[in-house]
Design an enzyme around this catalytic site. Structure first.
Site, PDB file in Angstrom:
ATOM      1  CB  SER A   1      -0.908   0.033   1.221  1.00 46.02           C
ATOM      2  OG  SER A   1      -2.123  -0.563   0.908  1.00 46.02           O
TER       3      SER A   1
ATOM      4  CB  VAL B   1      -0.282  -5.926   4.113  1.00 51.97           C
ATOM      5  CG1 VAL B   1      -1.534  -5.258   4.613  1.00 51.97           C
ATOM      6  CG2 VAL B   1      -0.343  -6.168   2.612  1.00 51.97           C
TER       7      VAL B   1
ATOM      8  CE1 TYR C   1      -3.608  -0.557   4.883  1.00 58.80           C
ATOM      9  CE2 TYR C   1      -2.178  -1.090   6.713  1.00 58.80           C
ATOM     10  CZ  TYR C   1      -2.414  -1.052   5.363  1.00 58.80           C
ATOM     11  OH  TYR C   1      -1.454  -1.501   4.492  1.00 58.80           O
TER      12      TYR C   1
ATOM     13  CE  LYS D   1      -3.838   0.797  -1.228  1.00 64.73           C
ATOM     14  NZ  LYS D   1      -4.560   0.322  -0.028  1.00 64.73           N
TER      15      LYS D   1
ATOM     16  CE1 TYR E   1      -4.530  -0.976  -5.087  1.00 59.76           C
ATOM     17  CE2 TYR E   1      -4.915  -3.335  -5.042  1.00 59.76           C
ATOM     18  CZ  TYR E   1      -4.767  -2.133  -4.378  1.00 59.76           C
ATOM     19  OH  TYR E   1      -4.840  -2.093  -3.009  1.00 59.76           O
TER      20      TYR E   1
HETATM   21  N1  GLU Z   1      -2.220  -5.302  -2.290  1.00 56.70           N
HETATM   22  C1  GLU Z   1      -2.952  -5.098  -1.152  1.00 56.70           C
HETATM   23  C2  GLU Z   1      -4.426  -5.268  -1.381  1.00 56.70           C
HETATM   24  O1  GLU Z   1      -5.032  -4.543  -2.120  1.00 56.70           O
HETATM   25  C3  GLU Z   1      -2.608  -3.789  -0.539  1.00 56.70           C
HETATM   26  C4  GLU Z   1      -2.729  -4.028   0.855  1.00 56.70           C
HETATM   27  C5  GLU Z   1      -2.016  -3.060   1.736  1.00 56.70           C
HETATM   28  O2  GLU Z   1      -0.790  -2.984   1.793  1.00 56.70           O
HETATM   29  O3  GLU Z   1      -2.780  -2.398   2.436  1.00 56.70           O
HETATM   30  O4  GLU Z   1      -5.014  -6.151  -0.838  1.00 56.70           O
END
Ligand code: GLU
Length: 307
Positions: free
Chosen positions: A66, A261, A243, A69, A191
């Site tokens: 993430s 994650v 989060y 992002k 993505y």
């Molecule tokens: N690739 C992960 C997902 O979309 C991103 C998760 C993350 O690092 O929050 O499930």
């Protein structure tokens, strides 16, 4: 603070936090992530005036997940400017990263760009803007950290693509509201690739220096974002970057930053420094347990945060 002082601080924190191994749990919802050796721990710090400190597994590449992002958001906001806020909000969600629940009430407009729904909208816009989005993302990240070897870990991308049902559901749901423009398979492919970018702590700390430097990359002097865009991206990170643990991160650490994650966290102190920590064992919210512990001690020890 001098390079030597930072060295001492990081050395001490590293020793204090090392015994925390075993308290968290490696992400297992994507098979390729679950295979990572949990007993790894690295820290890298870069100051704007040239101090660098690397400790432990700071040169080992891991899946940034993430954290990507932030990069895609920066790429899109520099093209779309304020218009992006018509498609995505800027409020913490208080829900897990992959939650579907708010989307129906909020008519397909995700709460913020860092929950999966919001990140999918951003990647969708990126596909609108760039004819070769996967190449563009890599080029951008390589430029930010000055390292042309940054790569997609294809094994992670494939594994993630095979377990992307929930992200597909989010994308189709938002498409029904007109907030996804592109073909969902294409979107999920891009993505999953952005999440699979492999970087180490040193490169990650470097790649966030432009945010610490108010939008200008100190590596080559190029402006990436306007000062206002950089400030606002920092504000969204400080409120939504961790989060449903974003409030607690602000409370304990007090820096804008982003976690993934894969166990990475990057954060920065505006005008001063950026710092990346990696340890794959996560807490119950999906943030690196040793990463947060490290950063909490760091801002305490240097008596500086954004608050
Ligand atoms: N690739 C992960 C997902 O979309 C991103 C998760 C993350 O690092 O929050 O499930």
């Amino acid at each position: 603070m001098t390079q030597e002082t930072y060295h001492k601080v990081i050395d001490r924190i590293y020793r204090e936090v090392l015994p925390y191994h075993g308290r968290g749990k490696v992400a297992d919802y994507i098979p390729a992530l679950s295979e990572v050796d949990p007993r790894q721990y690295g820290i890298a710090l870069e100051t704007l005036d040239g101090a660098t400190v690397a400790k432990g597994d700071a040169s080992t590449c891991f899946s940034i997940q993430s954290i990507s992002k932030v990069f895609t958001f920066a790429m899109v906001v520099r093209h779309l400017g304020e218009k992006i806020w018509e498609s995505v909000g800027r409020e913490p969600s208080g829900n897990p990263f992959n939650s579907l629940v708010q989307l129906e009430h909020e008519k397909g407009i995700p709460r913020n760009p860092f929950i999966n729904a919001g990140a999918l909208v951003i990647t969708d816009r990126l596909i609108d803007i760039y004819p070769r989005p996967k190449e563009a993302i890599l080029d951008f990240v390589r430029e930010l950290c000055g390292n042309n070897d940054i790569y997609y870990d294809r094994r992670v991308a494939v594994s993630e693509r095979e377990h992307a049902d929930r992200n597909m559901a989010l994308a189709y749901f938002m498409k029904s509201f007109g907030n996804i423009h592109n073909d969902v398979d294409t979107l999920i492919d891009v993505y999953c690739h952005q999440c699979s970018i492999a970087m180490n702590c040193i490169d990650l700390a470097r790649s966030f220096k432009f945010l610490a430097h108010r939008g200008v990359n100190p590596i080559d002097g190029k402006r990436i974002l306007t000062e206002s865009q950089a400030k606002r991206l920092g504000a969204v990170m400080a409120t939504c970057g961790f989060y449903d643990e974003s409030g607690d991160f602000a409370f304990r650490v007090g820096l804008p930053g982003k976690s993934g994650v894969g166990g990475g966290i990057v954060a920065y102190l505006p005008g001063k420094l950026s710092i990346a920590v990696w340890s794959p064992e996560l807490d119950s919210h999906g943030n690196s347990l040793m990463g947060i512990e490290t950063l909490e001690r760091f801002t305490t020890d240097i008596s500086s945060s954004i608050f």
